[in-house]
Write a protein that holds these residues in place. Structure first.
Motif, PDB file in Angstrom:
ATOM      1  N   ALA A   1       0.815  -1.207   0.000  1.00 43.51           N
ATOM      2  CA  ALA A   1       0.000   0.000   0.000  1.00 43.51           C
ATOM      3  C   ALA A   1       0.852   1.261   0.000  1.00 43.51           C
ATOM      4  CB  ALA A   1      -0.924  -0.005   1.218  1.00 43.51           C
ATOM      5  N   LEU A   2       1.993   1.228   0.653  1.00 42.79           N
ATOM      6  CA  LEU A   2       2.850   2.409   0.726  1.00 42.79           C
ATOM      7  C   LEU A   2       3.744   2.569  -0.501  1.00 42.79           C
ATOM      8  CD1 LEU A   2       3.847   2.281   4.489  1.00 42.79           C
ATOM      9  CD2 LEU A   2       2.150   3.758   3.386  1.00 42.79           C
ATOM     10  N   ALA A   3       3.792   1.588  -1.369  1.00 42.08           N
ATOM     11  CA  ALA A   3       4.643   1.652  -2.551  1.00 42.08           C
ATOM     12  C   ALA A   3       4.089   2.621  -3.596  1.00 42.08           C
ATOM     13  CB  ALA A   3       4.805   0.267  -3.156  1.00 42.08           C
ATOM     14  N   ASP A   4       2.768   2.729  -3.680  1.00 43.30           N
ATOM     15  CA  ASP A   4       2.151   3.527  -4.745  1.00 43.30           C
ATOM     16  C   ASP A   4       0.780   3.990  -4.265  1.00 43.30           C
ATOM     17  OD1 ASP A   4       1.489   4.585  -7.218  1.00 43.30           O
ATOM     18  OD2 ASP A   4       0.989   2.651  -8.113  1.00 43.30           O
ATOM     19  N   PRO A   5       0.376   5.227  -4.546  1.00 46.03           N
ATOM     20  CA  PRO A   5      -0.957   5.677  -4.113  1.00 46.03           C
ATOM     21  C   PRO A   5      -2.094   4.861  -4.740  1.00 46.03           C
ATOM     22  CG  PRO A   5       0.371   7.562  -4.773  1.00 46.03           C
ATOM     23  CD  PRO A   5       1.148   6.328  -5.123  1.00 46.03           C
ATOM     24  N   LEU A   6      -1.910   4.436  -5.975  1.00 44.02           N
ATOM     25  CA  LEU A   6      -2.946   3.628  -6.621  1.00 44.02           C
ATOM     26  C   LEU A   6      -3.102   2.282  -5.920  1.00 44.02           C
ATOM     27  CD1 LEU A   6      -4.973   3.380  -8.903  1.00 44.02           C
ATOM     28  CD2 LEU A   6      -3.143   2.471 -10.336  1.00 44.02           C
ATOM     29  N   SER A   7      -2.006   1.709  -5.480  1.00 46.17           N
ATOM     30  CA  SER A   7      -2.069   0.443  -4.744  1.00 46.17           C
ATOM     31  C   SER A   7      -2.830   0.611  -3.438  1.00 46.17           C
ATOM     32  CB  SER A   7      -0.667  -0.079  -4.450  1.00 46.17           C
ATOM     33  OG  SER A   7       0.012  -0.369  -5.631  1.00 46.17           O
ATOM     34  N   ALA A   8      -2.608   1.721  -2.762  1.00 45.33           N
ATOM     35  CA  ALA A   8      -3.326   1.977  -1.512  1.00 45.33           C
ATOM     36  C   ALA A   8      -4.821   2.102  -1.760  1.00 45.33           C
ATOM     37  CB  ALA A   8      -2.794   3.246  -0.860  1.00 45.33           C
ATOM     38  N   ILE A   9      -5.210   2.776  -2.833  1.00 47.24           N
ATOM     39  CA  ILE A   9      -6.635   2.929  -3.160  1.00 47.24           C
ATOM     40  C   ILE A   9      -7.250   1.574  -3.505  1.00 47.24           C
ATOM     41  CG2 ILE A   9      -8.231   3.929  -4.839  1.00 47.24           C
ATOM     42  CD1 ILE A   9      -6.330   6.367  -4.917  1.00 47.24           C
ATOM     43  N   LEU A  10      -6.537   0.769  -4.276  1.00 47.21           N
ATOM     44  CA  LEU A  10      -7.048  -0.557  -4.642  1.00 47.21           C
ATOM     45  C   LEU A  10      -7.205  -1.459  -3.426  1.00 47.21           C
ATOM     46  CD1 LEU A  10      -5.067  -1.200  -7.939  1.00 47.21           C
ATOM     47  CD2 LEU A  10      -7.504  -0.713  -7.702  1.00 47.21           C
ATOM     48  N   ILE A  11      -6.252  -1.423  -2.513  1.00 47.39           N
ATOM     49  CA  ILE A  11      -6.362  -2.229  -1.296  1.00 47.39           C
ATOM     50  C   ILE A  11      -7.530  -1.748  -0.450  1.00 47.39           C
ATOM     51  CG2 ILE A  11      -5.227  -2.734   0.901  1.00 47.39           C
ATOM     52  CD1 ILE A  11      -2.616  -2.974  -0.635  1.00 47.39           C
ATOM     53  N   LEU A  12      -7.723  -0.427  -0.364  1.00 48.00           N
ATOM     54  CA  LEU A  12      -8.841   0.123   0.406  1.00 48.00           C
ATOM     55  C   LEU A  12     -10.182  -0.315  -0.169  1.00 48.00           C
ATOM     56  CD1 LEU A  12      -9.855   2.057   2.642  1.00 48.00           C
ATOM     57  CD2 LEU A  12      -9.799   3.859   0.913  1.00 48.00           C
TER      58      LEU A  12
END
Length: 75
Positions: A23-34
């Motif tokens: 999640a901390l690697a990329d903002p898009l990854s954080a949004i997808l995990i959320l």
């Protein structure tokens, strides 16, 4: 078998740190995990609510198994 259980418990304990790294690697990854968490959480809540309602209906109204028969017409 004991080693498999130990590995399973260890992976469950390590999983939040791995998700945090992703999640901390990329903002898009954080949004997808959320959003994934929200979808799975919402589905779990709805399924749990339906399951609890079905289980409680067995005990709350044990005599009602369906609709009552229609009334007979007077002749």
């Amino acid at each position: 078998m004991q080693g498999l259980l130990t590995q399973l418990i260890q992976s469950i304990v390590e999983m939040p740190a791995r998700f945090a790294d992703v999640a901390l690697a990329d903002p898009l990854s954080a949004i997808l995990i959320l959003f994934g968490t929200l979808f799975v959480g919402a589905a779990s809540v709805v399924f749990g609510y339906l399951t609890l309602g079905a289980a409680l209906s067995l005990f709350i109204r044990p005599g009602s198994t369906g609709r009552s028969p229609p009334p007979r017409e007077a002749r």
